[in-house]
Scaffold this active site. Structure first.
Site, short mmCIF file in Angstrom:
data_model
loop_
_atom_site.label_atom_id
_atom_site.label_comp_id
_atom_site.label_asym_id
_atom_site.label_seq_id
_atom_site.Cartn_x
_atom_site.Cartn_y
_atom_site.Cartn_z
CG HIS A 72 -0.32 0.22 2.53
ND1 HIS A 72 -0.96 0.78 3.60
CD2 HIS A 72 0.93 -0.07 3.00
CE1 HIS A 72 -0.16 0.84 4.64
NE2 HIS A 72 0.99 0.33 4.30
CB CYS A 92 3.79 5.14 4.97
SG CYS A 92 4.58 4.08 6.20
CG HIS A 102 5.39 0.67 2.34
ND1 HIS A 102 4.63 1.79 2.07
CD2 HIS A 102 4.99 0.24 3.57
CE1 HIS A 102 3.83 2.05 3.09
NE2 HIS A 102 4.02 1.11 4.02
CG HIS A 127 1.21 -11.97 -3.15
ND1 HIS A 127 0.90 -12.85 -2.15
CD2 HIS A 127 2.55 -11.98 -3.27
CE1 HIS A 127 2.00 -13.39 -1.68
NE2 HIS A 127 3.03 -12.88 -2.34
CD GLU A 168 0.91 -0.98 8.41
OE1 GLU A 168 -0.21 -0.72 7.91
OE2 GLU A 168 1.71 -0.12 8.79
#
Length: 149
Positions: free
Chosen positions: A16, A25, A29, A75, A135
């Site tokens: 994401h 972020c 990644h 994926h 996460e």
């Protein structure tokens, strides 16, 4: 009769990026996510039912979570729909599994989405109690039904 909580764990790989974010972020990644799904209910006491003694068959819970979440997101790349720019995603095969969502795909917002999808598929006598989404190995978010009444 007493209520019992059942938990099943799921693992999936997903990438994401956070739209308009001011840190690392903002770049695409990936993470190795661990999702724990906890439901609550009373064990079935009907001796003639093959599910006697169960709150819910673990296989039924697995089917719901796999169909609603894991099969779609494993994926995959998940991006905020505000980031949609089709010409960036035209490489064959590499972007076959991209999902644009109407929210920032943070761990927190993913849990809100997951809770809604799972709750909609649970049998009437079973309630979603808790979700936990790791996460990373040491970063996670949790959703509790009791916090969302």
């Amino acid at each position: 009769m007493s209520k019992i909580r059942l938990t099943k764990e799921f693992r999936f790989e997903m990438a994401h990026a956070l739209w308009n974010y001011d840190g690392l972020c903002k770049h695409i990644h990936g993470h190795s996510y661990i999702l724990q799904v906890t439901v609550i209910g009373q064990p079935n006491d009907n001796e003639k039912d093959p599910k006697c003694g169960m709150v819910m068959d673990f296989g039924d819970l697995k089917k719901i979570v796999k169909e609603e979440i894991v099969e779609k997101l494993d994926h995959a790349i998940v991006l905020n729909q505000k980031a949609r720019n089709q010409h960036l995603f035209e490489i064959p095969q590499m972007f076959d599994k991209i999902h644009f969502v109407p929210y920032q795909p943070t761990c927190e917002n993913l849990l809100l989405d997951f809770a809604q999808k799972i709750q909609a598929r649970l049998p009437e006598n079973i309630a979603l109690h808790k979700l936990k989404l790791n996460e990373t190995a040491n970063s996670f978010a949790e959703w509790y039904a009791s916090d969302n009444l």
